[in-house]
Design a protein around this motif. Structure first.
Motif, PDB file in Angstrom:
ATOM      1  N   GLY A  94       0.808  -1.214   0.000  1.00  0.00           N
ATOM      2  CA  GLY A  94       0.000   0.000   0.000  1.00  0.00           C
ATOM      3  C   GLY A  94       0.842   1.265   0.000  1.00  0.00           C
ATOM      4  O   GLY A  94       2.072   1.233   0.114  1.00  0.00           O
ATOM      5  N   THR A  95       0.159   2.392  -0.137  1.00  0.00           N
ATOM      6  CA  THR A  95       0.841   3.684  -0.236  1.00  0.00           C
ATOM      7  C   THR A  95       0.091   4.743   0.564  1.00  0.00           C
ATOM      8  O   THR A  95      -0.982   4.493   1.113  1.00  0.00           O
ATOM      9  CB  THR A  95       0.901   4.158  -1.696  1.00  0.00           C
ATOM     10  N   ALA A  96       0.653   5.928   0.575  1.00  0.00           N
ATOM     11  CA  ALA A  96      -0.048   7.065   1.177  1.00  0.00           C
ATOM     12  C   ALA A  96      -1.401   7.276   0.510  1.00  0.00           C
ATOM     13  O   ALA A  96      -2.379   7.655   1.159  1.00  0.00           O
ATOM     14  CB  ALA A  96       0.808   8.321   1.043  1.00  0.00           C
ATOM     15  N   SER A  97      -1.470   7.007  -0.786  1.00  0.00           N
ATOM     16  CA  SER A  97      -2.729   7.193  -1.512  1.00  0.00           C
ATOM     17  C   SER A  97      -3.807   6.220  -1.044  1.00  0.00           C
ATOM     18  O   SER A  97      -4.958   6.599  -0.848  1.00  0.00           O
ATOM     19  CB  SER A  97      -2.503   7.023  -3.018  1.00  0.00           C
ATOM     20  N   THR A  98      -3.451   4.949  -0.869  1.00  0.00           N
ATOM     21  CA  THR A  98      -4.453   3.946  -0.510  1.00  0.00           C
ATOM     22  C   THR A  98      -4.799   3.952   0.970  1.00  0.00           C
ATOM     23  O   THR A  98      -5.898   3.534   1.346  1.00  0.00           O
ATOM     24  CB  THR A  98      -3.973   2.528  -0.887  1.00  0.00           C
ATOM     25  N   HIS A  99      -3.873   4.442   1.833  1.00  0.00           N
ATOM     26  CA  HIS A  99      -4.118   4.290   3.265  1.00  0.00           C
ATOM     27  C   HIS A  99      -4.039   5.568   4.094  1.00  0.00           C
ATOM     28  O   HIS A  99      -4.342   5.532   5.280  1.00  0.00           O
ATOM     29  CB  HIS A  99      -3.182   3.226   3.835  1.00  0.00           C
ATOM     30  N   LEU A 154       0.213  31.388 -13.302  1.00  0.00           N
ATOM     31  CA  LEU A 154       0.973  30.226 -13.746  1.00  0.00           C
ATOM     32  C   LEU A 154       0.202  28.954 -13.374  1.00  0.00           C
ATOM     33  O   LEU A 154      -0.732  28.992 -12.578  1.00  0.00           O
ATOM     34  CB  LEU A 154       2.353  30.215 -13.086  1.00  0.00           C
ATOM     35  N   ALA A 155       0.616  27.844 -13.952  1.00  0.00           N
ATOM     36  CA  ALA A 155      -0.074  26.573 -13.693  1.00  0.00           C
ATOM     37  C   ALA A 155       0.938  25.492 -13.334  1.00  0.00           C
ATOM     38  O   ALA A 155       2.080  25.512 -13.778  1.00  0.00           O
ATOM     39  CB  ALA A 155      -0.883  26.137 -14.916  1.00  0.00           C
ATOM     40  N   TYR A 156       0.477  24.568 -12.501  1.00  0.00           N
ATOM     41  CA  TYR A 156       1.297  23.392 -12.195  1.00  0.00           C
ATOM     42  C   TYR A 156       0.509  22.136 -12.521  1.00  0.00           C
ATOM     43  O   TYR A 156      -0.723  22.113 -12.472  1.00  0.00           O
ATOM     44  CB  TYR A 156       1.741  23.386 -10.725  1.00  0.00           C
ATOM     45  N   GLY A 157       1.231  21.077 -12.865  1.00  0.00           N
ATOM     46  CA  GLY A 157       0.598  19.810 -13.203  1.00  0.00           C
ATOM     47  C   GLY A 157       0.872  18.765 -12.148  1.00  0.00           C
ATOM     48  O   GLY A 157       1.961  18.709 -11.570  1.00  0.00           O
ATOM     49  N   SER A 158      -0.145  17.939 -11.887  1.00  0.00           N
ATOM     50  CA  SER A 158      -0.009  16.812 -10.959  1.00  0.00           C
ATOM     51  C   SER A 158      -0.538  15.558 -11.639  1.00  0.00           C
ATOM     52  O   SER A 158      -1.211  15.639 -12.669  1.00  0.00           O
ATOM     53  CB  SER A 158      -0.783  17.083  -9.669  1.00  0.00           C
ATOM     54  N   PRO A 159      -0.294  14.374 -11.057  1.00  0.00           N
ATOM     55  CA  PRO A 159      -0.827  13.135 -11.637  1.00  0.00           C
ATOM     56  C   PRO A 159      -2.335  12.973 -11.497  1.00  0.00           C
ATOM     57  O   PRO A 159      -2.888  11.991 -11.990  1.00  0.00           O
ATOM     58  CB  PRO A 159      -0.098  12.032 -10.857  1.00  0.00           C
ATOM     59  N   GLY A 160      -2.995  13.922 -10.818  1.00  0.00           N
ATOM     60  CA  GLY A 160      -4.442  13.819 -10.705  1.00  0.00           C
ATOM     61  C   GLY A 160      -4.975  14.504  -9.468  1.00  0.00           C
ATOM     62  O   GLY A 160      -4.254  14.712  -8.481  1.00  0.00           O
ATOM     63  N   THR A 161      -6.240  14.853  -9.506  1.00  0.00           N
ATOM     64  CA  THR A 161      -6.905  15.489  -8.369  1.00  0.00           C
ATOM     65  C   THR A 161      -6.981  14.523  -7.201  1.00  0.00           C
ATOM     66  O   THR A 161      -7.356  13.360  -7.359  1.00  0.00           O
ATOM     67  CB  THR A 161      -8.323  15.928  -8.768  1.00  0.00           C
ATOM     68  N   GLY A 162      -6.612  15.015  -6.023  1.00  0.00           N
ATOM     69  CA  GLY A 162      -6.672  14.203  -4.823  1.00  0.00           C
ATOM     70  C   GLY A 162      -5.461  13.339  -4.584  1.00  0.00           C
ATOM     71  O   GLY A 162      -5.401  12.621  -3.582  1.00  0.00           O
ATOM     72  N   HIS A 166      -0.845  16.487  -5.624  1.00  0.00           N
ATOM     73  CA  HIS A 166      -1.780  17.610  -5.645  1.00  0.00           C
ATOM     74  C   HIS A 166      -1.901  18.247  -4.255  1.00  0.00           C
ATOM     75  O   HIS A 166      -1.741  19.465  -4.087  1.00  0.00           O
ATOM     76  CB  HIS A 166      -3.145  17.113  -6.130  1.00  0.00           C
ATOM     77  N   LEU A 167      -2.172  17.418  -3.242  1.00  0.00           N
ATOM     78  CA  LEU A 167      -2.399  17.948  -1.897  1.00  0.00           C
ATOM     79  C   LEU A 167      -1.144  18.609  -1.337  1.00  0.00           C
ATOM     80  O   LEU A 167      -1.224  19.672  -0.704  1.00  0.00           O
ATOM     81  CB  LEU A 167      -2.870  16.824  -0.974  1.00  0.00           C
ATOM     82  N   ALA A 168       0.018  17.993  -1.573  1.00  0.00           N
ATOM     83  CA  ALA A 168       1.258  18.572  -1.053  1.00  0.00           C
ATOM     84  C   ALA A 168       1.549  19.924  -1.696  1.00  0.00           C
ATOM     85  O   ALA A 168       2.056  20.847  -1.033  1.00  0.00           O
ATOM     86  CB  ALA A 168       2.415  17.611  -1.300  1.00  0.00           C
ATOM     87  N   THR A 169       1.232  20.075  -2.975  1.00  0.00           N
ATOM     88  CA  THR A 169       1.466  21.358  -3.634  1.00  0.00           C
ATOM     89  C   THR A 169       0.506  22.415  -3.121  1.00  0.00           C
ATOM     90  O   THR A 169       0.877  23.599  -2.985  1.00  0.00           O
ATOM     91  CB  THR A 169       1.351  21.212  -5.160  1.00  0.00           C
TER      92      THR A 169
END
Length: 328
Positions: A94-99, A154-162, A166-169
């Motif tokens: 698991g990861t920070a994303s899943t847990h 300006l804009a920044y890109g992330s791998p996806g919402t949530g 994304h949250l750290a930025t």
């Protein structure tokens, strides 16, 4: 008499169960162990999981076989493990994303990250980093100064919402005084990196391991890394805490091993001991560092559960603050 006999049989069954636990630990693992990776092959989680499986095969004397079960942001693979038999033969990488984030960002979660799993160990992971296009200012402070006056923003890109990125930025933006930088979510990190190199994006966020090649080749410039200390792979890059003047600011895409709930204590203890032996091995740690992964210190299942709970508490305020974007 019947009540006495029932009680006697129950007591004998309980004793038999206790006696069977050490025997189970001695017998386990008696067949290959399945390590479910809840994301597609090729990403940072997949890389670390395969390193871990190889090392655990050596520690346990039994094959640890990886299996990618991606989908729904990691939920499909996670649910599969939560429903598996609690015999130690099916584990989740698991990861920070899943847990840490799943139950925070998902309106109708399909599992409870705390109740539906037994934490085995935290393993560390990849610190995040922020990369700018070479045409942008070369330091985080200068980039933020430009962002404060840029129109349009300006804009920044992330791998996806949530995602953690994304949250750290969003936390970074608030730590910098609420600077406006628009978020553009992508379907994964690779498309965002492609647009950054092409100049479509001013800024992108990724893991250190994934960003190193772009930084070292000059196709992008790493402005800061969200680790506790400067990364040995890029010692010239300041930490985010240094660049922001905010001590303690870190963001790591951490990994952890989980089992289904109800795992026999003796099997849990053996899994924990084998993982600690791996994390204490200098060659294993060197291999992880070379891939941009910061391994965790050895710990216990209890310390793993406490760390995960603390990470959930840490990200809860930012999730609540950007809830409209998450629900859009």
């Amino acid at each position: 008499m019947r009540d006495f006999e029932t009680t006697r049989r129950g007591a004998l069954a309980a004793v038999a169960g206790l006696l069977a636990t050490p025997a189970l630990a001695q017998a386990w693992p008696d067949r290959p162990i399945r390590l479910v990776i809840p994301f597609p092959a090729g990403g940072p989680t997949d890389v670390y999981a395969r390193f871990y499986a190889e090392r655990m095969t050596a520690e346990l004397g039994q094959s640890v076989v990886t299996e990618n079960r991606g989908g729904a942001g990691g939920a499909i693979g996670a649910m599969e493990v939560a429903r598996a038999r609690p015999d130690g033969n099916t584990l989740l990488f698991g990861t920070a994303s899943t847990h840490a984030l799943y139950n925070l960002v998902t309106r109708q979660p399909q599992y409870d990250a705390a109740k539906d799993f037994q934490a085995v160990a935290t393993l560390g992971g990849g610190p995040l980093c922020w990369l700018a296009h070479p045409g942008q200012p070369g330091t985080l402070a200068d980039f933020l100064a430009k962002a404060r006056t840029a129109r349009p923003p300006l804009a920044y890109g992330s791998p996806g919402t949530g995602t953690l990125m994304h949250l750290a930025t969003e936390i970074l933006k608030r730590e910098a005084g609420g600077v406006e930088i628009n978020h553009i979510p992508y379907r994964g990190a690779a498309p965002a990196m492609n647009d950054l190199v092409a100049g479509t994006l001013a800024l992108a966020v990724n893991t250190l391991g994934a960003g190193l090649a772009l930084h070292q080749s000059g196709r992008a410039r790493m402005l800061a890394v969200a680790s506790a200390a400067r990364a040995p792979q890029a010692p010239e890059v300041p930490t985010a805490a240094e660049a922001l003047g905010r001590p303690g600011f870190t963001a790591v895409l951490w990994h952890a091993v989980f089992a289904p709930p109800g795992l026999p204590p003796a099997v849990l203890a053996r899994l924990s001991a084998a993982t600690n032996a791996a994390l204490s091995d200098a060659a294993f740690r060197t291999r992880l560092n070379a891939a941009g992964i910061e391994p965790a210190a050895p710990g216990t299942p209890g310390s793993a559960a406490a760390y995960i709970a603390a990470e959930q508490a840490r990200y809860r305020p930012i999730v609540e603050a950007i809830r409209p974007e998450l629900d859009a």
